[in-house]
Design a protein around this motif. Structure first.
Motif, PDB file in Angstrom:
ATOM      1  N   ARG A  61      31.108  38.545  52.410  1.00 10.09           N
ATOM      2  CA  ARG A  61      32.525  38.227  52.580  1.00 10.09           C
ATOM      3  C   ARG A  61      33.345  39.466  52.231  1.00 10.09           C
ATOM      4  N   ASN A  62      34.240  39.865  53.141  1.00  9.69           N
ATOM      5  CA  ASN A  62      35.070  41.057  52.947  1.00  9.69           C
ATOM      6  C   ASN A  62      36.492  40.640  52.569  1.00  9.69           C
ATOM      7  N   ARG A  63      36.959  41.143  51.394  1.00  9.03           N
ATOM      8  CA  ARG A  63      38.320  40.811  50.927  1.00  9.03           C
ATOM      9  C   ARG A  63      39.044  42.075  50.463  1.00  9.03           C
ATOM     10  N   ILE A  64      40.376  42.017  50.472  1.00  9.52           N
ATOM     11  CA  ILE A  64      41.204  43.152  50.027  1.00  9.52           C
ATOM     12  C   ILE A  64      41.632  42.914  48.584  1.00  9.52           C
ATOM     13  N   VAL A  65      41.568  43.971  47.796  1.00  7.29           N
ATOM     14  CA  VAL A  65      41.963  43.883  46.380  1.00  7.29           C
ATOM     15  C   VAL A  65      43.490  43.899  46.274  1.00  7.29           C
ATOM     16  N   VAL A  66      44.044  42.895  45.570  1.00  2.52           N
ATOM     17  CA  VAL A  66      45.484  42.848  45.311  1.00  2.52           C
ATOM     18  C   VAL A  66      45.706  42.709  43.805  1.00  2.52           C
ATOM     19  N   ALA A  67      46.935  42.961  43.390  1.00  4.34           N
ATOM     20  CA  ALA A  67      47.248  42.886  41.958  1.00  4.34           C
ATOM     21  C   ALA A  67      47.041  41.466  41.444  1.00  4.34           C
ATOM     22  N   ASP A  68      46.708  41.349  40.182  1.00  6.45           N
ATOM     23  CA  ASP A  68      46.535  40.025  39.578  1.00  6.45           C
ATOM     24  C   ASP A  68      47.812  39.200  39.746  1.00  6.45           C
ATOM     25  N   GLY A  69      47.627  37.944  40.126  1.00  5.74           N
ATOM     26  CA  GLY A  69      48.759  37.037  40.300  1.00  5.74           C
ATOM     27  C   GLY A  69      49.392  37.119  41.668  1.00  5.74           C
ATOM     28  N   GLU A  70      48.921  38.023  42.559  1.00  7.64           N
ATOM     29  CA  GLU A  70      49.506  38.155  43.891  1.00  7.64           C
ATOM     30  C   GLU A  70      48.586  37.675  45.018  1.00  7.64           C
ATOM     31  N   SER A  81      41.292  42.093  38.779  1.00  8.67           N
ATOM     32  CA  SER A  81      40.385  41.799  37.660  1.00  8.67           C
ATOM     33  C   SER A  81      39.083  41.173  38.159  1.00  8.67           C
ATOM     34  N   ALA A  82      39.172  40.279  39.190  1.00  3.08           N
ATOM     35  CA  ALA A  82      37.971  39.653  39.746  1.00  3.08           C
ATOM     36  C   ALA A  82      37.121  40.696  40.463  1.00  3.08           C
ATOM     37  N   ALA A  83      37.776  41.635  41.169  1.00  3.74           N
ATOM     38  CA  ALA A  83      37.046  42.685  41.888  1.00  3.74           C
ATOM     39  C   ALA A  83      36.293  43.576  40.915  1.00  3.74           C
ATOM     40  N   ARG A  84      36.922  43.894  39.740  1.00  5.64           N
ATOM     41  CA  ARG A  84      36.283  44.799  38.781  1.00  5.64           C
ATOM     42  C   ARG A  84      35.116  44.164  38.037  1.00  5.64           C
ATOM     43  N   LYS A  85      34.995  42.834  38.160  1.00  5.23           N
ATOM     44  CA  LYS A  85      33.794  42.175  37.626  1.00  5.23           C
ATOM     45  C   LYS A  85      32.579  42.458  38.538  1.00  5.23           C
ATOM     46  N   ILE A  86      32.896  42.738  39.818  1.00  6.15           N
ATOM     47  CA  ILE A  86      31.830  43.091  40.764  1.00  6.15           C
ATOM     48  C   ILE A  86      31.492  44.574  40.618  1.00  6.15           C
ATOM     49  N   GLU A  87      32.524  45.431  40.696  1.00  4.93           N
ATOM     50  CA  GLU A  87      32.378  46.874  40.478  1.00  4.93           C
ATOM     51  C   GLU A  87      33.572  47.321  39.623  1.00  4.93           C
ATOM     52  N   PRO A  88      33.360  47.957  38.493  1.00 10.94           N
ATOM     53  CA  PRO A  88      34.457  48.283  37.558  1.00 10.94           C
ATOM     54  C   PRO A  88      35.470  49.303  38.065  1.00 10.94           C
ATOM     55  N   ASP A  89      35.142  50.049  39.148  1.00 14.17           N
ATOM     56  CA  ASP A  89      36.054  51.115  39.582  1.00 14.17           C
ATOM     57  C   ASP A  89      36.873  50.745  40.814  1.00 14.17           C
TER      58      ASP A  89
END
Length: 410
Positions: A61-70, A81-89
């Protein structure tokens, strides 16, 4: 193993000869995309990787990283924050690809997915069978008797395909046992509820035409042309043949020495009597030949009404009409003309059908069956003889004779 359901389903069908690798992969992807749509609302941002040799499957599944709460769309976006649980950078605006395990779809979805896969492959098989037999329409086919029902015989071919031979498509003398091989033409193929229905016929004129092609080399090679076939299944048939090579006798080639070539066809059709006739554009001659074995004295043709008045000697009339009226009926079908038979020297006679307002049609038909189609031809016979030769009661015959005598007394 999480993709066990896929492997089980795949191994069940991977050896199916009707499905090539590319088609199977397309079916698998389609099935999983449908499952993803139900689970996530859309499959647009999913990549599906299938390895058909091993039965392996990967869904990303491909998703775009957005700011928390947006996050506005959980399926298309992921919080930082959810994305950085997958890869921290990971940073905002980047694409995140995350593997979706089958277990994430839920047990019920996996079971439904397996059933959908089986259904899609069956549907594909049925479509292929339909296409295969659609191309065989009008061709001779052989299959084995599997089951005998009151209104039809169910046949199976070597690939297990079911073919139906209805009672009204059989020759009346046909008698089958389980395991018998049956030949006929594929008459029609239809898809009913995604399942192909294949009908065979042994009663069609086309079956006889195809038997000529199969059994007579000159017909198969195109040296002899079958112009038209008419038949009363199991009783009688007439086949008009022609050749563009004057050196070839089309009738002789089809019949063979002492009937050797046509004998196999006659046997296949339950000893159906087959008249092979030389086709000609000369209408008078063609009608004369069509009435064989009767010898015609003269013919008067009305091309507008498509009627032919044929004069014969009295002893030839019954031959022209034939048993049960079969000969004259088939001659009419072969030539496309309604044929009226008259006795030679009976110009002042009156045809029986002229009395249809006084004599019922079925009674007239009974006289026609024994070659009596005019008033005088009936009156020439003794009443006891007519009782023996027809299915009519003596009282009925006497009434007819009275009506006919009145005509001439007048």
């Amino acid at each position: 193993m999480e993709n066990l359901a896929l492997i089980d389903s795949f191994s069940e069908f991977k050896d199916d000869k009707l499905i090539d690798r590319v088609t199977l992969m397309a079916i698998l992807e389609d099935v999983f995309r449908n499952a993803l749509k139900k689970k996530y609302g859309s499959d647009d941002n999913f990549d599906i990787i299938i390895n058909p040799d091993k039965g392996d499957l990967e869904i990303w599944r491909n998703r775009i990283v957005v700011a928390d709460g947006e996050v506005e769309d959980d399926n298309a976006e992921i919080s930082l924050s959810a994305a950085r649980k997958i890869e921290p950078d990971f940073e905002i605006g980047e694409d995140v690809s995350e593997e979706v395990k089958l277990i994430h779809l839920g047990r019920r979805s996996i079971l439904a997915l397996r059933q959908n896969l089986i259904s899609k492959i069956h549907e594909h098989d049925n479509t292929n069978i339909y296409k295969q037999f659609k191309e065989l329409e009008g061709e001779i086919y052989t299959a084995e008797v599997h089951h005998i029902r009151h209104r039809a015989v169910i046949l199976l071919d070597d690939d297990g395909n079911e073919i139906i031979l209805p009672k009204d498509k059989q020759i009346p003398s046909d008698f089958f046992r389980k395991g018998d091989n049956v030949r006929g033409i594929i008459e029609s193929v239809e898809l009913k509820g995604n399942k192909p229905t294949i009908l065979m016929s042994r009663a069609s004129p086309l079956f006889l035409e195809k038997l000529f092609e199969q059994e007579i080399p000159e017909v198969f090679d195109g040296l002899i042309t079958v112009k038209k076939v008419v038949r009363i299944p199991g009783e009688k048939a007439k086949v008009a043949v022609d050749s563009y090579d004057d050196r070839i006798d089309p009738v002789g080639a089809c019949v063979g020495m002492k009937g050797s070539r046509i004998h196999g066809i006659v046997r296949e059709l339950g000893n159906e009597n087959i008249d092979v006739i030389n086709y000609t554009n000369n209408l008078n001659l063609f009608i004369t030949r069509a009435l064989s074995p009767a010898k015609v004295t003269s013919i008067k043709i009305d091309e507008v009404k498509k009627r032919a008045e044929v004069i014969l000697k009295p002893e030839e009339v019954s031959k022209a009409i034939g048993r049960g009226g079969h000969n004259i009926r088939l001659a009419g079908q072969l030539t496309g003309y309604e044929i009226d038979v008259l006795r030679e020297g009976a110009e002042e006679d009156v045809e029986l059908r002229e009395f249809s307002d006084e004599i019922e049609e079925w009674i007239i038909a009974e006289f026609h069956k024994i070659g009596l189609d005019t008033a005088k031809s009936v009156l020439e016979h003794d009443i006891n003889d007519l009782v023996k030769r027809t299915d009519l009661e003596e009282e009925t015959i006497q009434e007819v004779i009275n009506i006919l005598r009145e005509e001439f007394e007048e």
